[in-house]
Design a protein around this motif. Structure first.
Motif, PDB file in Angstrom:
ATOM      1  N   UNK A 130      99.037  57.445  -3.822  1.00  0.00           N
ATOM      2  CA  UNK A 130      98.582  58.786  -3.434  1.00  0.00           C
ATOM      3  C   UNK A 130      97.077  58.856  -3.198  1.00  0.00           C
ATOM      4  N   UNK A 146      75.173  62.252   0.296  1.00  0.00           N
ATOM      5  CA  UNK A 146      76.619  62.491   0.263  1.00  0.00           C
ATOM      6  C   UNK A 146      77.122  63.229   1.485  1.00  0.00           C
ATOM      7  N   UNK A 163      90.727  59.868   4.632  1.00  0.00           N
ATOM      8  CA  UNK A 163      91.757  58.903   4.230  1.00  0.00           C
ATOM      9  C   UNK A 163      91.865  58.794   2.708  1.00  0.00           C
ATOM     10  N   UNK A 164      91.055  59.595   1.998  1.00  0.00           N
ATOM     11  CA  UNK A 164      91.068  59.519   0.532  1.00  0.00           C
ATOM     12  C   UNK A 164      92.417  59.875  -0.068  1.00  0.00           C
ATOM     13  N   UNK A 165      93.083  60.844   0.544  1.00  0.00           N
ATOM     14  CA  UNK A 165      94.341  61.331  -0.013  1.00  0.00           C
ATOM     15  C   UNK A 165      95.430  61.279   1.046  1.00  0.00           C
ATOM     16  N   UNK A 166      96.657  61.055   0.603  1.00  0.00           N
ATOM     17  CA  UNK A 166      97.787  61.120   1.520  1.00  0.00           C
ATOM     18  C   UNK A 166      98.547  62.407   1.282  1.00  0.00           C
ATOM     19  N   UNK A 205      86.598  67.315   0.346  1.00  0.00           N
ATOM     20  CA  UNK A 205      85.610  66.858  -0.645  1.00  0.00           C
ATOM     21  C   UNK A 205      84.940  65.537  -0.287  1.00  0.00           C
ATOM     22  N   UNK A 206      85.175  65.040   0.908  1.00  0.00           N
ATOM     23  CA  UNK A 206      84.547  63.797   1.326  1.00  0.00           C
ATOM     24  C   UNK A 206      83.259  64.131   2.115  1.00  0.00           C
ATOM     25  N   UNK A 207      82.564  63.109   2.574  1.00  0.00           N
ATOM     26  CA  UNK A 207      81.343  63.344   3.356  1.00  0.00           C
ATOM     27  C   UNK A 207      81.642  64.306   4.512  1.00  0.00           C
ATOM     28  N   UNK A 264      82.301  67.400   4.397  1.00  0.00           N
ATOM     29  CA  UNK A 264      83.349  68.389   4.143  1.00  0.00           C
ATOM     30  C   UNK A 264      82.859  69.823   4.289  1.00  0.00           C
ATOM     31  N   UNK A 278      96.265  70.925  -0.882  1.00  0.00           N
ATOM     32  CA  UNK A 278      94.826  70.964  -0.619  1.00  0.00           C
ATOM     33  C   UNK A 278      94.171  70.074  -1.660  1.00  0.00           C
ATOM     34  N   UNK A 279      93.788  68.875  -1.268  1.00  0.00           N
ATOM     35  CA  UNK A 279      93.253  67.891  -2.214  1.00  0.00           C
ATOM     36  C   UNK A 279      91.746  68.051  -2.279  1.00  0.00           C
ATOM     37  N   UNK A 280      91.260  68.538  -3.395  1.00  0.00           N
ATOM     38  CA  UNK A 280      89.842  68.884  -3.479  1.00  0.00           C
ATOM     39  C   UNK A 280      89.352  68.694  -4.916  1.00  0.00           C
ATOM     40  N   UNK A 281      88.550  67.660  -5.125  1.00  0.00           N
ATOM     41  CA  UNK A 281      87.959  67.427  -6.445  1.00  0.00           C
ATOM     42  C   UNK A 281      86.512  67.918  -6.509  1.00  0.00           C
ATOM     43  N   UNK A 282      86.103  68.780  -5.586  1.00  0.00           N
ATOM     44  CA  UNK A 282      84.737  69.313  -5.641  1.00  0.00           C
ATOM     45  C   UNK A 282      84.553  70.161  -6.896  1.00  0.00           C
ATOM     46  N   UNK A 316     102.746  73.567  -8.654  1.00  0.00           N
ATOM     47  CA  UNK A 316     102.138  72.768  -9.727  1.00  0.00           C
ATOM     48  C   UNK A 316     102.310  73.392 -11.105  1.00  0.00           C
ATOM     49  N   UNK A 339     111.228  65.265 -11.097  1.00  0.00           N
ATOM     50  CA  UNK A 339     109.873  64.765 -10.841  1.00  0.00           C
ATOM     51  C   UNK A 339     109.560  63.497 -11.623  1.00  0.00           C
TER      52      UNK A 339
END
Lengths: 573, 573
Positions: A220, A369, B219-222, B232-234, B236, B267-271, B302, B369
């Motif tokens: 993932x 960044x 490409x960080x997350x699928x 949350x990548x460069x 963003x 929505x994949x976001x670790x900010x 979730x 799950x």
């Protein structure tokens, strides 16, 4: 988790051993005791675990395990790998150690003065006994907590520790589990707390047999080190429990006082309960049971207070975090290179912000960044932030592994030390900085897999290709690279090393005794950076006493106008 | 963000248009007005934006843009795609609409009775005007909020809406931006709030030109739909602002009352500040400016209260979320299939838990799950949870798209409706359920890319390969599949449809007027599930009035013993 299902081999001290292995997708799990061709099948238990109570294993027995009649491999929760990462696992009765530290009480976190060390290069012996022998020295230095770089079993005998593949096994060449227990005992005898660096964000590339046992990894998320550990995908419970129980083992069976969790920003977990929160909750339960105190410290590169905020505020409840930004701002102020991640820092102004706000980037756009970064950490006490003027990474990630000793003048080194120790944050030294050790701390490995060793060698060269004018990147696989990184204790007798040590001793003494300096309360701190003169005036007060710290990072003598009446000040250092 | 840099074409209503495009890695950005071979270069502005103020565009003008002299494509922030996803963008003066809803006030969230509809199949016309024509009917039904499935421009004319590729452009075949504005106006005239479904977790596969303009993806997350949007990548910031401004556009320029954000777990976001939190903060600012109220509702898989908790408790501050688990437990109780995600639900006991705790899985092991799932939602009021007995997904993700109308008896359909409307949560109907519409709601697309259409066709067949005994999966590309999914309004004149509608009207009326039922306070609710008889007794009180709801999901008549004195009860429904 169910205590009956804690992974590993649990000898009862008499005749039998209970073996617990997590392998949720296996159809068959088999024990291969060393020196016998006769194998024994484990029995499936709940939640994907397999168990076996057997008299074929006792403390000291060696064994491997096979999944579905495949090749036998070591136990993922092995407590000891006497022959290295590819050899058999050995049963260890961790609770058999004769602890004599009943009177030991962990220090309050705010009192910590931390000394980071690498077991292999700290002493000539390169093992735990070598550290124990230096405890009188460390005590005289004044530090009260050592932070040991990772000791989980890695391939070969030379490694920073971040290539560990057996989180439960203490490195054989360092002295194994009993060696670590003895060191912790000795530290506690000397009044020194022990922080252990643990790696819960990836596994090393050699000897990593976890995938054979179960879905420890997920596709993932990508990490710099390949597929991420599976903390929120199907079957993650076993992986999570594996690391939660690992944290508890260090506290319970090794009397470790605090863990330093490596690069927790690389722990990818979108569960409703984050892995760190689960570790915190389990640690709280353990502390209630034992009456001992343990801290959870994280290396964090997100400037996100969610990690260190208490759970009732929606946080993960970590006690403290490293702040690399203080280091970066400090090193730029001291005249260091401005390439790579340093390019985000402008020197004195950012250093002033680090003193004031802990996070330098707390919402601003970060050019390095290419995005806005961080949130303010205004409500978090100073004891939640660990600062340093160098550490294993900041030294060792330089091509030539130079410490500040070979980059800066003696006077500037002294200033860097004071800048750290006069902060309202927890100070951390890197081994040898206190006597201005000139030897580098280089990147070294001893992979036994020849192909991998060559890949690491090439990778390191490529990483520093742009720096060829400064020389070649030392070969990380070469034993000399490791040897060159050892501390030279004999220098302690010589100038200027002797003088530097005395300076550090005085500085630490002041930090520990001055009513303002020993406090990590951030209130009462004000700071003014003078960009033109590259000077910083740090003012701290606890309401009663006050202190001004004048830091001159320029090459010239500078005069300062002190706030208020000059006459009221007394020079203390 | 800087208001001058909000993406899109902004006509001043006179002669000029300000064009703002985010393309942080471009060296050149060029405007291609339709019908002219003469192009005009945009000028680089801050933060990766390009701008141009030009009299070559006015409201109604069509244009494309090219990056670095490449092929011209539509504007990523296009407000209108009159010729579909591959055609030119058209300048629209959104603020030119003549709003007459100054007296409109959004309803309190706890009063919402929601009606989900799909514009293309709701009415014979298949557009916004078709919905507007039915407002008197919807008003007589008693609902007070319609939830419109996504209207962002998608390829062709037939689509659920989740293949949208222009988040700022209202589907041309539905009536375009002005058509939507007129519909909202009509709804507000009728006292009906408008919820719009928006998709911020992925982009459709056809006509997705975003990547040409900038790093919208990482490409960080699928995700199930390919690379994740870059939150949350460069670079963003531009992507985040693109969606934040999109949310604000619906509120500001379309007077939308609430957004329903699709599948926010993707929505994949670790900010340090999650995208949803940023949208909430921006919405708060807008609400303070306009004095209007807007809600943010999320589809969330979730069971994590972090999303709906207030920001001061470390939450993202969303107002409410969908709870699929209530639906799953209810459908199992009603005797539905137990395959796939339904396999986690045991019927009456889980339904009782859904009434009591909102989340069925709030920490337990979920077999489907293969992991523990969720945390308790004890402190969140009932108005934060939206429940239903069917919705577009639960109907349309069945191979044959059957509604409960063709799966269950009339009596059971009535019970399902009451189970939803008597809950302390916000009820939602799916269009047509109120008259037991027998037509299915099938999966349909109209990709103009032949290869893609074929891939979707094959994918759908493969997905349901195991169900071939039940027939073939209808061809999603076939226009008939769309046609078959339309509501049959003429049925309203006939039995049993007429009777069912009257039943729903009565039920909704009761929900809106009964002092206990109209409340979404969870305190005072108790529930007992009788597994053997497949019955559930729901007791609700506000301290003053009390109500018992007896739900018999079995095939037999059952007798109940009411709590307390029988004589005190009065049958109200």
């Amino acid at each position: 988790m169910n205590k009956e299902l804690r992974p590993g081999a649990w000898p009862d001290g008499k005749e039998q051993t209970q073996l617990v292995v997590w392998a949720p997708l296996a159809n068959k799990l088999t024990l291969h005791p060393e020196g016998s061709t006769e194998t024994t099948a484990l029995q499936p238990a709940e939640q994907g675990y397999w168990t076996l109570t057997t008299n074929r294993l006792q403390a000291g027995s060696r064994y491997k395990l096979s999944v579905d009649d495949g090749q036998p491999f070591p136990d993922p929760a092995s407590r000891y790998q006497p022959e290295g990462v590819h050899g058999p696992s050995q049963v260890v009765q961790l609770e058999g150690f004769n602890w004599q530290d009943h009177n030991w009480q962990n220090l309050p976190l705010e009192d910590y003065i931390i000394y980071e060390l690498h077991t292999g290069t700290f002493s000539e012996e390169g093992n735990f006994a070598g550290i124990a022998a230096k405890l009188p020295y460390l005590k005289s230095l004044g530090i009260n907590a050592i932070e040991i770089m990772p000791v989980a079993q890695f391939p070969g005998g030379r490694n920073w520790g971040y290539d560990g593949v057996f989180p439960y096994a203490v490195q054989n060449t360092y002295g194994g589990p009993e060696g670590l227990q003895q060191l912790v005992q000795a530290c506690h005898d000397a009044g020194i707390a022990v922080i252990l660096d643990v790696v819960y964000n990836h596994m090393g590339p050699e000897g990593n047999y976890l995938g054979i046992y179960g879905p420890y990894f997920t596709e993932k998320y990508k990490t710099p080190w390949g597929n991420a550990l599976n903390f929120d995908d199907a079957y993650c419970d076993g992986v999570r429990d594996y690391f939660v129980e690992n944290a508890l083992m260090w506290f319970r069976d090794f009397h470790i006082d605090a863990l330093r969790l490596d690069a927790v920003h690389a722990i990818k977990d979108f569960s409703a309960v984050h892995l760190l929160q689960q570790i915190k909750q389990a640690t709280d339960v353990l502390m209630a049971e034992t009456g001992r105190t343990h801290f959870l410290i994280v290396e964090l590169d997100l400037n996100d207070t969610r990690f260190i905020n208490p759970q009732e505020k929606g946080g993960y409840g970590m006690d403290a975090q490293w702040v690399d930004e203080f280091h970066h701002a400090l090193r730029i102020t001291a005249g260091g290179e401005t390439t790579g991640y340093y390019s985000d820092f402008n020197g004195i102004e950012h250093l002033a912000k680090a003193y004031r706000d802990a996070y330098v980037y707390d919402g601003q756009y970060s050019p390095h960044r290419n995005k806005k970064f961080g949130i303010p950490a205004l409500d978090n006490p100073g004891k939640q932030f660990i600062v340093f003027s160098q550490n294993h990474d900041q030294v060792g990630n330089r091509m030539l592994g130079e410490r500040t000793s070979t980059l800066h003048s003696v006077e500037l080194q002294k200033l860097l030390a004071a800048a750290v120790l006069f902060s309202p944050y927890l100070p951390m030294l890197f081994m040898g900085e206190e006597w201005s050790e000139p030897n580098p701390f280089l990147y070294f490995v001893s992979h036994t897999d020849a192909e991998l060793a060559e890949a690491v060698r090439k990778g390191r060269k490529a990483e520093f290709a742009a720096f060829h004018a400064q020389g070649e990147a030392p070969d990380p696989v070469d034993a000399n690279t490791f040897q060159q990184s050892k501390l030279q204790w004999q220098l302690l007798e010589k100038t200027p090393h002797k003088t530097m040590l005395a300076y550090y001793q005085g500085l630490i003494q002041l930090r520990k005794t001055h009513p303002v300096l020993r406090s990590t309360v951030r209130k009462g701190l004000s700071v003014a950076g003078d960009k033109e003169r590259n000077c910083l005036v740090l003012f701290r007060t606890n309401g009663q006493d006050a202190l001004v710290c004048l830091m001159n990072f320029s090459q010239q003598a500078q005069s300062f106008k002190l706030p208020g009446e000059q006459a009221q000040y007394q020079k203390i250092f």
